[in-house]
Scaffold this motif. Structure first.
Motif, short mmCIF file in Angstrom:
data_model
loop_
_atom_site.label_atom_id
_atom_site.label_comp_id
_atom_site.label_asym_id
_atom_site.label_seq_id
_atom_site.Cartn_x
_atom_site.Cartn_y
_atom_site.Cartn_z
N SER A 108 11.32 -24.81 -35.08
CA SER A 108 11.45 -24.89 -33.62
C SER A 108 10.16 -25.40 -32.99
CB SER A 108 11.77 -23.50 -33.04
OG SER A 108 11.76 -23.55 -31.63
N ARG A 109 10.31 -26.27 -32.01
CA ARG A 109 9.16 -26.75 -31.24
C ARG A 109 9.13 -26.08 -29.87
NH1 ARG A 109 5.95 -27.50 -34.54
NH2 ARG A 109 4.62 -28.30 -32.90
N GLU A 110 9.83 -24.97 -29.73
CA GLU A 110 9.94 -24.27 -28.46
C GLU A 110 9.30 -22.89 -28.57
OE1 GLU A 110 14.14 -24.27 -27.67
OE2 GLU A 110 14.11 -26.37 -27.07
N ALA A 111 8.05 -22.76 -28.10
CA ALA A 111 7.37 -21.47 -28.13
C ALA A 111 7.71 -20.66 -26.88
CB ALA A 111 5.86 -21.66 -28.22
N VAL A 112 7.57 -21.27 -25.72
CA VAL A 112 7.83 -20.59 -24.45
C VAL A 112 8.12 -21.65 -23.40
CG1 VAL A 112 5.39 -20.46 -23.75
CG2 VAL A 112 6.99 -18.74 -22.92
N TYR A 113 8.99 -21.31 -22.47
CA TYR A 113 9.40 -22.29 -21.45
C TYR A 113 8.45 -22.26 -20.26
CZ TYR A 113 12.43 -25.22 -18.65
OH TYR A 113 12.95 -26.25 -17.91
N ASP A 114 7.99 -23.41 -19.86
CA ASP A 114 7.13 -23.57 -18.68
C ASP A 114 8.03 -23.97 -17.51
OD1 ASP A 114 5.42 -24.33 -16.66
OD2 ASP A 114 4.20 -25.65 -17.92
N HIS A 115 8.34 -23.02 -16.64
CA HIS A 115 9.24 -23.28 -15.52
C HIS A 115 8.63 -24.25 -14.51
CE1 HIS A 115 10.78 -19.55 -17.21
NE2 HIS A 115 11.95 -19.91 -16.71
N LEU A 116 7.32 -24.25 -14.38
CA LEU A 116 6.66 -25.14 -13.43
C LEU A 116 6.86 -26.61 -13.82
CD1 LEU A 116 4.88 -25.23 -10.88
CD2 LEU A 116 2.90 -25.24 -12.40
N ARG A 117 6.69 -26.91 -15.08
CA ARG A 117 6.83 -28.29 -15.57
C ARG A 117 8.24 -28.61 -16.05
NH1 ARG A 117 1.59 -26.69 -17.48
NH2 ARG A 117 0.01 -27.87 -16.41
N GLY A 118 9.07 -27.57 -16.19
CA GLY A 118 10.44 -27.78 -16.63
C GLY A 118 10.57 -28.22 -18.07
N LYS A 119 9.70 -27.71 -18.95
CA LYS A 119 9.77 -28.09 -20.36
C LYS A 119 9.21 -26.97 -21.23
CE LYS A 119 5.35 -30.48 -20.70
NZ LYS A 119 4.68 -31.68 -21.18
N TRP A 120 9.53 -27.05 -22.49
CA TRP A 120 9.06 -26.07 -23.45
C TRP A 120 7.63 -26.37 -23.88
CZ3 TRP A 120 11.44 -21.65 -24.90
CH2 TRP A 120 12.77 -21.50 -24.52
N VAL A 121 6.82 -25.33 -24.01
CA VAL A 121 5.48 -25.43 -24.58
C VAL A 121 5.64 -25.31 -26.10
CG1 VAL A 121 3.22 -24.31 -24.74
CG2 VAL A 121 4.45 -24.37 -22.54
N GLU A 122 4.99 -26.19 -26.82
CA GLU A 122 5.09 -26.15 -28.28
C GLU A 122 4.26 -25.02 -28.86
OE1 GLU A 122 4.68 -29.70 -30.52
OE2 GLU A 122 5.81 -30.91 -29.08
N PRO A 123 4.72 -24.45 -29.98
CA PRO A 123 3.96 -23.37 -30.62
C PRO A 123 2.63 -23.87 -31.17
CG PRO A 123 5.90 -23.97 -31.92
CD PRO A 123 5.94 -24.78 -30.67
N ARG A 124 1.62 -23.00 -31.13
CA ARG A 124 0.28 -23.35 -31.61
C ARG A 124 0.02 -22.79 -33.01
NH1 ARG A 124 0.87 -25.11 -27.08
NH2 ARG A 124 -0.66 -25.91 -25.65
N PHE A 125 0.74 -21.75 -33.42
CA PHE A 125 0.64 -21.14 -34.75
C PHE A 125 -0.73 -20.51 -35.02
CE2 PHE A 125 3.85 -24.52 -35.15
CZ PHE A 125 4.96 -23.73 -35.46
N TRP A 126 -1.45 -20.08 -33.98
CA TRP A 126 -2.69 -19.35 -34.23
C TRP A 126 -2.39 -18.07 -35.00
CZ3 TRP A 126 -6.26 -19.53 -29.31
CH2 TRP A 126 -6.54 -20.87 -29.01
N ILE A 127 -1.31 -17.43 -34.61
CA ILE A 127 -0.71 -16.36 -35.41
C ILE A 127 0.59 -16.97 -35.88
CG2 ILE A 127 0.39 -14.10 -35.35
CD1 ILE A 127 -1.93 -13.11 -33.70
N ARG A 128 0.77 -17.10 -37.17
CA ARG A 128 1.85 -17.92 -37.72
C ARG A 128 3.23 -17.50 -37.23
NH1 ARG A 128 1.15 -17.01 -43.63
NH2 ARG A 128 0.27 -15.08 -42.83
N TYR A 129 3.47 -16.22 -37.06
CA TYR A 129 4.76 -15.72 -36.59
C TYR A 129 4.60 -14.24 -36.26
CZ TYR A 129 5.03 -14.32 -41.52
OH TYR A 129 4.75 -13.79 -42.75
N ASP A 130 5.56 -13.71 -35.47
CA ASP A 130 5.50 -12.28 -35.16
C ASP A 130 5.68 -11.49 -36.45
OD1 ASP A 130 8.38 -13.04 -35.15
OD2 ASP A 130 8.64 -10.91 -34.68
N GLY A 131 4.81 -10.54 -36.66
CA GLY A 131 4.87 -9.76 -37.88
C GLY A 131 4.11 -10.36 -39.05
N ALA A 132 3.43 -11.48 -38.83
CA ALA A 132 2.57 -12.04 -39.88
C ALA A 132 1.42 -11.08 -40.14
CB ALA A 132 2.04 -13.41 -39.45
N PRO A 133 0.80 -11.14 -41.30
CA PRO A 133 -0.33 -10.24 -41.57
C PRO A 133 -1.41 -10.31 -40.49
CG PRO A 133 0.36 -11.31 -43.59
CD PRO A 133 1.15 -11.95 -42.47
N GLU A 134 -1.71 -11.51 -40.00
CA GLU A 134 -2.74 -11.62 -38.96
C GLU A 134 -2.30 -10.98 -37.65
OE1 GLU A 134 -1.32 -14.21 -40.58
OE2 GLU A 134 -0.75 -15.77 -39.17
#
Length: 184
Positions: A108-134
């Motif tokens: 997925s390239r959809e991390a969170v929706y930016d209502h102001l710009r009307g588009k999805w913000v892409e994930p950055r993967f600083w924390i790879r996923y929810d529940g990752a060890p980090e």
């Protein structure tokens, strides 16, 4: 991870804990609740779109902070911490993975929706996923000052967040088949 969001909300209340301890309990509670509220859209609407506002959330939070600075009280300080935590939540989600059952696959390239710009913000993967060890490590780091400096009942709540967060991290990658069977 919900536990990380809750503890970020608690961390945002640190100035209140330090400088206005009489307002600490409502401020920390509001921060924790504010950090969790956006994920109500898991059950109502579309997750990471309906109640996630990475830019517009600040339109609510900044006036609340200004009001709390000029008229500090239980309600204004709690509203300030809660709304800042609400706004920070969406930004945190953008730093992680997309909203998918197996986020480590990065489909997925959809991390969170930016209502102001009307588009999805892409994930950055600083924390790879929810529940990752980090993510579990971040939860533990955020819990440490709460355990040491915050009034009761927050040390116990923070400890529970760490225990549950580590448990979730241990089973996270085994959950997709269970979720798929449960949801259909």
């Amino acid at each position: 991870m919900a536990f990380t969001h809750a503890l970020v909300g608690a961390a945002l209340a640190a100035p209140v804990v330090a400088f206005a301890p009489e307002l600490a309990v409502p401020a920390v509670l509001a921060g924790m609740v504010g950090g969790l509220v956006p994920d109500v859209d898991l059950f109502v609407g579309r997750h990471r779109r309906t109640l996630h506002f990475p830019i517009l959330g600040w339109a609510l939070a900044l006036p609340a902070v200004a009001l709390a600075l000029f008229a500090p009280g239980v309600a204004t300080v709690a509203a300030a911490v809660g709304t800042v935590s609400f706004a920070v939540h969406a930004g945190m989600d953008a730093l992680g993975a997309g909203d998918e059952v197996r986020p480590w696959e990065r489909t997925s390239r959809e991390a969170v929706y930016d209502h102001l710009r009307g588009k999805w913000v892409e994930p950055r993967f600083w924390i790879r996923y929810d529940g990752a060890p980090e993510d579990a490590v971040a939860t533990a780091i955020l819990a440490a000052p709460v355990v040491v400096f915050y009034p009761d009942p927050f040390p116990a709540i923070a400890t529970a967040c760490v225990v549950l967060g580590v448990g979730y991290a241990v089973v996270r990658r085994r959950l997709p088949p269970v979720v798929e069977e449960f949801v259909g």
